[in-house]
Scaffold this motif. Structure first.
Motif, PDB file in Angstrom:
ATOM      1  N   GLY A  17       0.737  -1.378  -0.008  1.00 35.41           N
ATOM      2  CA  GLY A  17       0.101   0.151  -0.255  1.00 35.41           C
ATOM      3  C   GLY A  17       0.719   1.111  -0.105  1.00 35.41           C
ATOM      4  N   ILE A  18       0.031   2.349  -0.289  1.00 32.29           N
ATOM      5  CA  ILE A  18       0.949   3.780  -0.579  1.00 32.29           C
ATOM      6  C   ILE A  18       1.266   4.278   1.256  1.00 32.29           C
ATOM      7  N   GLY A  19       2.518   4.531   1.169  1.00 33.11           N
ATOM      8  CA  GLY A  19       3.128   4.860   2.614  1.00 33.11           C
ATOM      9  C   GLY A  19       4.609   5.580   2.369  1.00 33.11           C
ATOM     10  N   ALA A  20       5.243   6.052   3.408  1.00 32.53           N
ATOM     11  CA  ALA A  20       6.407   6.759   3.366  1.00 32.53           C
ATOM     12  C   ALA A  20       7.569   5.600   2.901  1.00 32.53           C
ATOM     13  N   ILE A  21       7.705   4.616   3.693  1.00 35.37           N
ATOM     14  CA  ILE A  21       8.642   3.616   3.380  1.00 35.37           C
ATOM     15  C   ILE A  21       8.273   2.305   3.353  1.00 35.37           C
ATOM     16  N   ALA A  22       9.049   1.392   2.871  1.00 35.10           N
ATOM     17  CA  ALA A  22       8.742  -0.188   2.833  1.00 35.10           C
ATOM     18  C   ALA A  22      10.114  -0.759   3.283  1.00 35.10           C
ATOM     19  N   VAL A  23       9.792  -2.178   4.101  1.00 32.59           N
ATOM     20  CA  VAL A  23      10.903  -2.747   4.471  1.00 32.59           C
ATOM     21  C   VAL A  23      11.217  -4.065   3.729  1.00 32.59           C
ATOM     22  N   ILE A  24      12.122  -4.477   3.089  1.00 35.07           N
ATOM     23  CA  ILE A  24      12.421  -5.594   2.466  1.00 35.07           C
ATOM     24  C   ILE A  24      13.506  -6.660   3.083  1.00 35.07           C
ATOM     25  N   ARG A  25      13.014  -7.587   3.412  1.00 37.55           N
ATOM     26  CA  ARG A  25      13.905  -8.420   4.192  1.00 37.55           C
ATOM     27  C   ARG A  25      14.474  -9.552   3.586  1.00 37.55           C
ATOM     28  N   LEU A  26      15.834  -9.689   3.601  1.00 39.85           N
ATOM     29  CA  LEU A  26      16.693 -10.852   3.309  1.00 39.85           C
ATOM     30  C   LEU A  26      17.190 -11.587   4.487  1.00 39.85           C
ATOM     31  N   SER A  27      17.062 -12.968   4.256  1.00 39.71           N
ATOM     32  CA  SER A  27      17.907 -13.833   5.377  1.00 39.71           C
ATOM     33  C   SER A  27      18.406 -15.030   4.739  1.00 39.71           C
ATOM     34  N   GLY A  28      19.441 -15.311   5.144  1.00 39.75           N
ATOM     35  CA  GLY A  28      20.327 -16.770   4.599  1.00 39.75           C
ATOM     36  C   GLY A  28      21.794 -16.230   4.723  1.00 39.75           C
ATOM     37  N   ARG A  29      22.571 -17.573   4.275  1.00 36.92           N
ATOM     38  CA  ARG A  29      23.945 -17.331   4.368  1.00 36.92           C
ATOM     39  C   ARG A  29      24.401 -16.364   3.589  1.00 36.92           C
ATOM     40  N   ASP A  30      23.906 -15.964   2.394  1.00 34.86           N
ATOM     41  CA  ASP A  30      24.461 -15.339   1.424  1.00 34.86           C
ATOM     42  C   ASP A  30      23.818 -13.814   1.352  1.00 34.86           C
ATOM     43  N   ALA A  31      22.948 -13.317   2.339  1.00 32.86           N
ATOM     44  CA  ALA A  31      21.970 -12.419   2.465  1.00 32.86           C
ATOM     45  C   ALA A  31      22.865 -11.067   2.364  1.00 32.86           C
ATOM     46  N   ILE A  32      23.846 -10.942   3.104  1.00 29.02           N
ATOM     47  CA  ILE A  32      24.752  -9.777   2.933  1.00 29.02           C
ATOM     48  C   ILE A  32      25.470  -9.741   1.775  1.00 29.02           C
ATOM     49  N   THR A  33      25.936 -10.834   1.114  1.00 26.72           N
ATOM     50  CA  THR A  33      26.692 -10.773  -0.257  1.00 26.72           C
ATOM     51  C   THR A  33      25.844 -10.304  -1.207  1.00 26.72           C
ATOM     52  N   ILE A  34      24.659 -10.876  -1.140  1.00 27.99           N
ATOM     53  CA  ILE A  34      23.741 -10.561  -2.355  1.00 27.99           C
ATOM     54  C   ILE A  34      23.310  -9.024  -2.437  1.00 27.99           C
ATOM     55  N   ALA A  35      22.723  -8.736  -1.140  1.00 28.98           N
ATOM     56  CA  ALA A  35      22.765  -7.047  -0.978  1.00 28.98           C
ATOM     57  C   ALA A  35      23.969  -6.148  -1.392  1.00 28.98           C
ATOM     58  N   ASN A  36      25.010  -6.597  -1.039  1.00 24.98           N
ATOM     59  CA  ASN A  36      26.405  -6.067  -1.411  1.00 24.98           C
ATOM     60  C   ASN A  36      26.469  -5.841  -3.061  1.00 24.98           C
ATOM     61  N   SER A  37      25.874  -6.745  -3.576  1.00 24.69           N
ATOM     62  CA  SER A  37      26.249  -7.028  -5.183  1.00 24.69           C
ATOM     63  C   SER A  37      25.439  -5.994  -5.942  1.00 24.69           C
ATOM     64  N   VAL A  38      24.337  -5.357  -5.284  1.00 24.62           N
ATOM     65  CA  VAL A  38      23.406  -4.317  -5.744  1.00 24.62           C
ATOM     66  C   VAL A  38      23.530  -3.056  -5.082  1.00 24.62           C
ATOM     67  N   TRP A  39      24.527  -2.874  -4.211  1.00 30.35           N
ATOM     68  CA  TRP A  39      24.835  -1.793  -3.336  1.00 30.35           C
ATOM     69  C   TRP A  39      25.643  -0.958  -3.838  1.00 30.35           C
TER      70      TRP A  39
END
Length: 466
Positions: A17-39
């Motif tokens: 829905g419409i709001g100011a922010i949204a939170v997308i959650r990643l969890s798993g062994r490679d979560a930080i690596t995956i996030a960093n690859s598009v960061w």
């Protein structure tokens, strides 16, 4: 429900829905690596746990959004895995683009409740605590929030674990007896075992009894307002809600169907149900309304019987009680229209005396004027006290889950068989079987005993992202 902890999962953790922010959650062994690859920003793989970083999510040269990335490095996270939470702008396009980008980089879409499932499988929560997470999300009153929070903190689990450990100790001694069956020795003192079973049965019985209150707190207390036509039921509903919710008319039979609203009193939700007047119906539609009234009363926990204190006779009161008294349903008598009483003291005393001799176990009558809103706050206090009965002190363990109730009832049955076996001097192998049954059912509550079907049933009811 099977889960591959080698996979990294992703989901939107906030409502659509419409709001100011949204939170997308990643969890798993490679979560930080995956996030960093598009960061685009600080190297997330080199940052400490429980830190927040400003940067951009990029797809090649295209900037999707400027965001905040919250890092939780295993095992210091909700799931005990690496977790990244991306706080982005709550555009549907942005959310979808970021999630698709994470999936292109190796994450997969999370199933309902999968983050909490991983928390359970990784030992962060037991099963009853995991279920409390869903209850906390769904809580809609102060009391339901407090009960869910107490269970999430492990109050219920700790109590069950203590009981289970005591039983395990005796079960081990009885198993030892089976190894020495030919020597005919007893390692488990039967008197001590009997006392332990009595103690545990009392605690289990108390937990079973707490379900009525716990379920009322979680679901709300079904409260029916019933009485004769023109007694002022709809006016009372409006006065309790402090708004004009129901149509009020001097014409008898105005309310033909039930009207339901929620009233919060001292943190407890009461599901108020205004019903058709109880009388001989003049047409088929009104007859259906009266039938529905009686059905609602039989399904309720509390009945507010409203009558016209000015016009009703004692014979009419007696007739109403005969038709409305329902086993298991608490009744609160409300004498309405006290502002119209002539010879007020005498009339009140007459009504008061009638109810005192009516045989009702929890007699109490409240004199009100719904139209003038006289004594409405007093009535609210009596509604609360009649339903809760001083059972809610804030630190007790309450059972709110039907699955837990059924497991506790089966535990109680197994414990009673153990007591019967001790009195009947049955052999150790049969005692051992019944104790194991009790341990099994207690274990089902906390997750010490689980099946894929059980986990599927529980976690499929969670929202995606939790």
């Amino acid at each position: 429900m099977t889960d591959n902890n080698d996979e990294t999962i992703v989901a939107l953790a906030t409502p659509n829905g419409i709001g100011a922010i949204a939170v997308i959650r990643l969890s798993g062994r490679d979560a930080i690596t995956i996030a960093n690859s598009v960061w685009k920003g600080k190297d997330l793989t080199q940052q400490a746990s429980h830190t927040i970083h400003f940067g951009h999510i990029v797809d090649g040269d295209l900037i999707l959004d400027e965001v905040l990335a919250s890092l939780f490095v295993a095992p210091r996270s909700y799931t005990r895995e690496n977790v990244v939470e991306i706080s982005c702008h709550a555009s549907g396009y942005i959310i979808e683009s970021i999630i698709k980008l994470f999936m292109k980089k190796g994450a997969r879409s999370a199933k309902p409740g999968e983050f909490t499932l991983r928390a359970f499988l990784n030992g962060q929560l037991d099963l009853s605590q995991a279920e409390a997470v869903a209850d906390l999300i769904a809580s809609n009153s102060k009391a339901s929030q407090q009960v869910a929070l107490q269970q999430l903190r492990g109050g219920f689990s700790t109590q069950l674990q203590t009981l289970r450990e005591q039983l395990v100790n005796f079960a081990s001694l009885i198993e030892l007896e089976l190894d020495f069956a030919e020597e005919d020795v007893e390692f488990a003192n039967r008197d001590q075992l009997k006392q332990l079973i009595h103690d545990i049965t009392r605690i289990v019985g108390r937990l079973i009894q707490s379900f009525e209150l716990g379920n009322a707190i979680k679901q709300g207390v079904n409260t029916v307002i019933a009485g004769r036509p023109n007694a002022g039921k709809s006016t009372l509903l409006n006065a309790l809600l402090n708004e004009e919710r129901a149509i009020v008319s001097h014409i008898p039979g105005t309310t033909r169907d039930t009207i339901e609203e929620v009233l919060n009193i001292q943190g407890i939700n009461f599901r108020l149900i205004d019903t058709a007047g109880i009388r001989e119906a003049t047409d088929a539609i009104e007859q259906i309304g009266v039938q529905r009234t009686m059905e609602k009363i039989s399904q309720s926990a509390l009945l507010i019987y409203v009558f016209d204190a000015e016009l009703i006779t004692l014979n009419e009161l007696r007739t109403d009680l005969d038709s409305l008294l329902t086993p298991g349903v608490a009744m609160l008598m409300v004498a309405n229209k006290m502002d119209l009483l002539t010879g007020e003291a005498a009339k009140m005393e007459s009504i008061d005396q009638f109810f005192r001799t009516s045989g009702l176990p929890d007699y109490q009558t409240t004199f009100i004027s719904a139209k003038e809103k006289l004594h409405i706050d007093d009535l609210k206090n009596k509604i609360y006290s009649t339903a809760i009965k001083d059972q809610l002190t804030g630190d007790e363990t309450l059972v709110t889950n039907i699955r837990h109730l059924e497991a506790l009832q089966k535990t109680e049955e197994a414990l009673l068989r153990v007591l019967g076996g001790i009195d009947g001097s049955i052999t150790s192998d049969f005692l051992s079987m019944d104790i194991k049954q009790a341990l099994h059912y207690l274990g089902e509550i906390t997750g010490a005993v689980t099946t894929d079907d059980l986990l599927e049933n529980i976690f499929s009811k969670f929202c995606i992202g939790k």
